[in-house]
Write a protein that holds these residues in place. Sequence first.
Motif, mmCIF file in Angstrom:
data_model
loop_
_atom_site.group_PDB
_atom_site.id
_atom_site.type_symbol
_atom_site.label_atom_id
_atom_site.label_comp_id
_atom_site.label_asym_id
_atom_site.label_seq_id
_atom_site.Cartn_x
_atom_site.Cartn_y
_atom_site.Cartn_z
ATOM 1 N N THR A 54 -19.552 -6.998 5.550
ATOM 2 C CA THR A 54 -19.149 -5.906 6.442
ATOM 3 C C THR A 54 -20.118 -5.740 7.616
ATOM 4 O O THR A 54 -19.800 -5.069 8.600
ATOM 5 C CB THR A 54 -19.046 -4.584 5.680
ATOM 6 N N THR A 75 -11.405 -13.138 0.252
ATOM 7 C CA THR A 75 -11.836 -11.788 -0.109
ATOM 8 C C THR A 75 -11.396 -11.466 -1.526
ATOM 9 O O THR A 75 -10.421 -12.035 -2.021
ATOM 10 C CB THR A 75 -11.273 -10.756 0.885
ATOM 11 N N LEU A 96 -11.845 -5.127 2.072
ATOM 12 C CA LEU A 96 -12.596 -6.204 2.707
ATOM 13 C C LEU A 96 -11.675 -7.148 3.482
ATOM 14 O O LEU A 96 -12.127 -7.875 4.375
ATOM 15 C CB LEU A 96 -13.391 -6.991 1.667
ATOM 16 N N LYS A 99 -11.844 -5.973 6.921
ATOM 17 C CA LYS A 99 -13.154 -6.328 7.472
ATOM 18 C C LYS A 99 -13.192 -7.801 7.865
ATOM 19 O O LYS A 99 -13.871 -8.191 8.824
ATOM 20 C CB LYS A 99 -14.255 -6.024 6.457
#
Length: 430
Positions: A54, A75, A96, A99
């Motif tokens: 991140t 992910t 995620l 992200k």
Amino acid sequence: MPITYGSVCSGIEAATEAWHPLGWSADWYAEIEPFPCAVLAHHYPETPNHGDMTRLAAMVLSGKIPAPEVLVGGTPCQAFSVAGMREGLADPRGALTIKYVELFDAIDHVRIMRGEPEAICTWENVPGVLSDKGNAFGCFLGALVGESEELQPAGGKWKDAGCVYGPTRTVAWRVLDAQYFGLAQRRRRVFVVASARAGFDPLEVLFEREGLRRDTPPRRGEGQDLAGRAPFGPALQCGCGYVFGLDLGHYGCPNCEGDDGPAVDVLAGVPAYGGHSLRGDVSQAATLTAKDTRLDIESETFCVAPSLRAQPNASHRLDSDAYVTGTLSSRASAGGGLGTDFDLAGGLQVTGTLQANGKAEGGAGVRRLTPRECEWLQGFPGDHTRIPYRGKSADECPDGPRYKAIGNSKAVFVVRWIGRRIQQQLERLA
């Protein structure tokens, strides 16, 4: 110049194992789990591991880390797995996924500012993401192609393959199964390829001409049975379609110049059971999972391994301390906490306790695949995860973290196939 890539949720780095033979170079990794981090540090000490993915978008934008030509990642799948809670994007692990897109956008921004062509991404996850109740896949696609809202599937359900053309990028996805790429494992995963680069078509990466497709079983040679045995001995089919034997130590495909690593002969011609199939041979293992030491006959693959004392003339090698020979049983008792019987096939009765070392009293045992065999099933070299860990030597490396890391990784041969096809397009554009 070699193709450069950055890897997030790197695990034990299937991408590097897959792409190193292609001459690709890793700029950086991003992994936070202790054991996979130790594997990365052991094998790739010169490639920085930046940990939390991140933080990477800001690091790329500030110039602290390079903006590579390819972004690769898988992910966490637990948020979308049918075996999990299916919380999708509400799960921090599922979030995620967004992200990942933010990082991809940052890489493209930097590359455009420098006058470089946009990057290419390849992403992997479990097929459960296609049926997520919160339409996580539609959110992911919408973000990738530059739409302001999530995309909705035609007919109310995302198909196993497709493509989307958006304001900023083109995206293609396809469910691929490792068993059709030269690995003895049934492992279906969604792979996504996306890019905004002019002339680069993600469809050309993931989709093939009719007759070369990887989502149907390969044609078997005359005389070859379902367990992958041919008249000339155990056989495997390479990802390119070439069928070859495993006798005399032949572990490579001549069409691919042997660069697919050791052909996995763990199950080719060797009877094994499990993965919801308790009768007859299985020529592919059940999907490897990230569980540590739990033994589950319903989802794992097991081998019947008579001890060396009972069978001195054993001929099929499974691992350094376990061999299989003879005919398997019509009834076997699995103890060791399972408390259940299961049916096998054949004529020799085998009884014993489920154990890891393949040496049961009474001459035979039903054992779980070893970490080394699981590495082979994923396309890694044997003992890839057998490393010095937490002050102990490689010889004392615990099995639990190894099983988990291997199960969480990608199938190397599938990732290599995708890399080759990306490289072929980039060479045409050069």
